[in-house]
Design a protein around this motif. Sequence first.
Motif, PDB file in Angstrom:
ATOM      1  N   GLN A 156       0.615  -1.509  -0.447  1.00 44.06           N
ATOM      2  CA  GLN A 156      -0.110  -0.076  -0.197  1.00 44.06           C
ATOM      3  C   GLN A 156       0.996   1.106   0.155  1.00 44.06           C
ATOM      4  O   GLN A 156      -0.035   1.782  -0.844  1.00 44.06           O
ATOM      5  N   LEU A 157       2.083   1.030   0.425  1.00 43.10           N
ATOM      6  CA  LEU A 157       2.718   2.200   1.387  1.00 43.10           C
ATOM      7  C   LEU A 157       4.168   2.304  -0.423  1.00 43.10           C
ATOM      8  O   LEU A 157       4.903   2.066   0.894  1.00 43.10           O
ATOM      9  N   PRO A 158       4.040   2.534  -0.866  1.00 47.81           N
ATOM     10  CA  PRO A 158       5.592   2.284  -1.502  1.00 47.81           C
ATOM     11  C   PRO A 158       6.543   3.539  -1.799  1.00 47.81           C
ATOM     12  O   PRO A 158       5.654   4.968  -1.748  1.00 47.81           O
ATOM     13  N   ASN A 159       7.605   4.325  -1.091  1.00 52.11           N
ATOM     14  CA  ASN A 159       8.373   5.414  -0.710  1.00 52.11           C
ATOM     15  C   ASN A 159       7.054   6.479  -0.082  1.00 52.11           C
ATOM     16  O   ASN A 159       7.356   7.081  -0.004  1.00 52.11           O
ATOM     17  N   LEU A 160       5.994   6.032   0.972  1.00 52.25           N
ATOM     18  CA  LEU A 160       5.508   6.773   1.617  1.00 52.25           C
ATOM     19  C   LEU A 160       5.778   6.704   3.096  1.00 52.25           C
ATOM     20  O   LEU A 160       6.705   5.449   3.421  1.00 52.25           O
ATOM     21  N   PRO A 161       5.949   8.288   3.669  1.00 55.44           N
ATOM     22  CA  PRO A 161       6.239   8.055   5.073  1.00 55.44           C
ATOM     23  C   PRO A 161       5.931   7.661   5.714  1.00 55.44           C
ATOM     24  O   PRO A 161       4.532   7.321   5.874  1.00 55.44           O
ATOM     25  N   ASN A 162       5.675   7.407   6.921  1.00 57.26           N
ATOM     26  CA  ASN A 162       5.606   6.532   7.765  1.00 57.26           C
ATOM     27  C   ASN A 162       4.311   7.794   8.499  1.00 57.26           C
ATOM     28  O   ASN A 162       4.630   8.293   9.787  1.00 57.26           O
ATOM     29  N   LEU A 163       3.160   7.380   7.882  1.00 62.90           N
ATOM     30  CA  LEU A 163       2.663   7.940   8.854  1.00 62.90           C
ATOM     31  C   LEU A 163       1.441   7.754   9.337  1.00 62.90           C
ATOM     32  O   LEU A 163       1.530   6.620   9.801  1.00 62.90           O
ATOM     33  N   HIS A 164       0.832   8.807  10.092  1.00 62.38           N
ATOM     34  CA  HIS A 164       0.433   7.889  11.230  1.00 62.38           C
ATOM     35  C   HIS A 164      -1.572   7.727  10.916  1.00 62.38           C
ATOM     36  O   HIS A 164      -2.555   8.019  10.801  1.00 62.38           O
ATOM     37  N   ALA A 165      -1.122   6.190  10.931  1.00 62.67           N
ATOM     38  CA  ALA A 165      -2.036   5.624  10.339  1.00 62.67           C
ATOM     39  C   ALA A 165      -3.273   5.138  11.091  1.00 62.67           C
ATOM     40  O   ALA A 165      -3.149   5.471  12.447  1.00 62.67           O
ATOM     41  N   LEU A 277       0.460  15.044  -2.196  1.00 60.47           N
ATOM     42  CA  LEU A 277       1.867  14.721  -1.764  1.00 60.47           C
ATOM     43  C   LEU A 277       2.645  14.286  -2.545  1.00 60.47           C
ATOM     44  O   LEU A 277       2.402  14.048  -3.768  1.00 60.47           O
ATOM     45  N   PRO A 278       3.968  14.624  -1.630  1.00 60.79           N
ATOM     46  CA  PRO A 278       5.596  13.962  -2.781  1.00 60.79           C
ATOM     47  C   PRO A 278       5.382  12.885  -3.671  1.00 60.79           C
ATOM     48  O   PRO A 278       6.130  12.346  -4.649  1.00 60.79           O
ATOM     49  N   ASN A 279       4.958  11.934  -2.612  1.00 64.69           N
ATOM     50  CA  ASN A 279       4.381  10.628  -3.430  1.00 64.69           C
ATOM     51  C   ASN A 279       3.445  10.537  -4.917  1.00 64.69           C
ATOM     52  O   ASN A 279       2.760   9.663  -4.753  1.00 64.69           O
TER      53      ASN A 279
END
Length: 490
Positions: A156-165, A277-279
């Motif tokens: 789900q999260l390629p190159n995604l920052p560690n967001l508050h899930a 977002l940047p990604n």
Amino acid sequence: MSSDLEQKIAADITCSICLEIFSRPLTLVPCLHSYCKHCLELYVKNFADNNGCFPCPECRIQITLPSEGIEGLTHNHTLQSILDNWFLHNKGKAEIEQQVPEAEVNKNEYVDLSSYTVVDMDEESQLEKNEHTKKQQHFNTDTNKTSQISSNEPTQLPNLPNLHACNASLPPLPCIPSAPFPQYNLYPYIRDNDSNDLNYQTYSPQKDFCTEGLLVKFGQYSRHVNEFQKPYGIAINRAGHICVSDLKGGRILIFSPTGIFLNKLLPSCDIYDVAILPNQNILTSVAKADKAILHIYNMNSHLISQYTGLHFQYARPSGVAVNKYGYAIVTSLENDCVYVFTEEGKLSLKFGWKGSGNDHFNRPYFVTTNDKLQIIVSDCGNNCIKVFSSDGKFKCKYGKKGKDKGMLFKPMGVCTDRNNNIIVADYGNYRVQAFSPKGRSLGFPVYDTFRIGKDVSPINVAINRHNNVVVLLTGEKFAEVRVYEWNPEV
């Protein structure tokens, strides 16, 4: 073949409508620009007049469709030969007219928009209907099953920052959510007594107005799958795709740079503004989403993450923006303030409260940022634009109530161009106005929008990669996106 050469060749054989490698390219005469056959079919369907004339998507030269229709356009055999050799060289990497069957798409996998093939609207509607039937049957037979949202799923999260899930579980959703229109009115009510002192007239348009510098327009007021009912937010991603949030429709619609409908996202809550977002995932301000104020979706409508907190439950979020470091900035209409979140989804800053002073807001509808990380807020109730440093310190403000140049009346959407000029949807004055970084008015990319139709005014603005102004227009049973070429006054 070197990677640099491959990239250069790929750029030359890319359709400027769908931004994909050409598929059965056709060439327009006399400008000789080429496009995919299917892209041209949709483009002509949307933009050709009764005489079969339409502007070239790139150079805007008027093209007359042959009597045979699309089939009568010139087939570019030389380009097709290059494409054949290209695909042979890259065998296994790409296929001509690749189709992605909807039943095979993994709903938990990040799907980039470029992986979709543009399909005809009738076919799109049938696919949507079939998928809705399948999901509704599943929803009715097992309503107790839930789908866990987790930030630990690598697909789900390629190159995604560690967001508050989100830690909560959500039930399976029907294909078309019944997101109600919010109880409070997000659109500023400008047709009241305080607009009389600006001496505006109303017009019944006999022809299309506000066409100076107009490059393309698309969309209309409708419940159709690719139209708008109550558009509000607008954002443009790196590929040039235009994302528009539709409040009443409860969806986010995605269009090509020339207005071809590509995809739709169907969140399960009330959505307002959108940002990229940047990604390249989509960030949207939300309400009626438990304690969340922001949601992050991928291009497959899958909720990846959300920013939550007890104090956000009744914040009435509106505008949202993202700076170059991935920090999210959102305005609150309930608290008349601005929140700033880190890329991990942690609240790092809150500033502003209700009032008319420099550090106050009165209905801060929209927000943007620039290369200097300054936070720029449209203070609708105070009829001005306010600029703050990245740590929330007041820097300056532009405009005051009025209709003259340099004045504003109930400003709404705001964005910045590549030169850090500030572009404002001057909603109450029926125009878009631009300001230099020092606050000098640079003129009006579009004005007198009330001539287009009853109460038609710009609600939001964005800048595309060519530095053109993209304007989201709304009115009484009217909704449209227009792209204008514009050069600021010297």
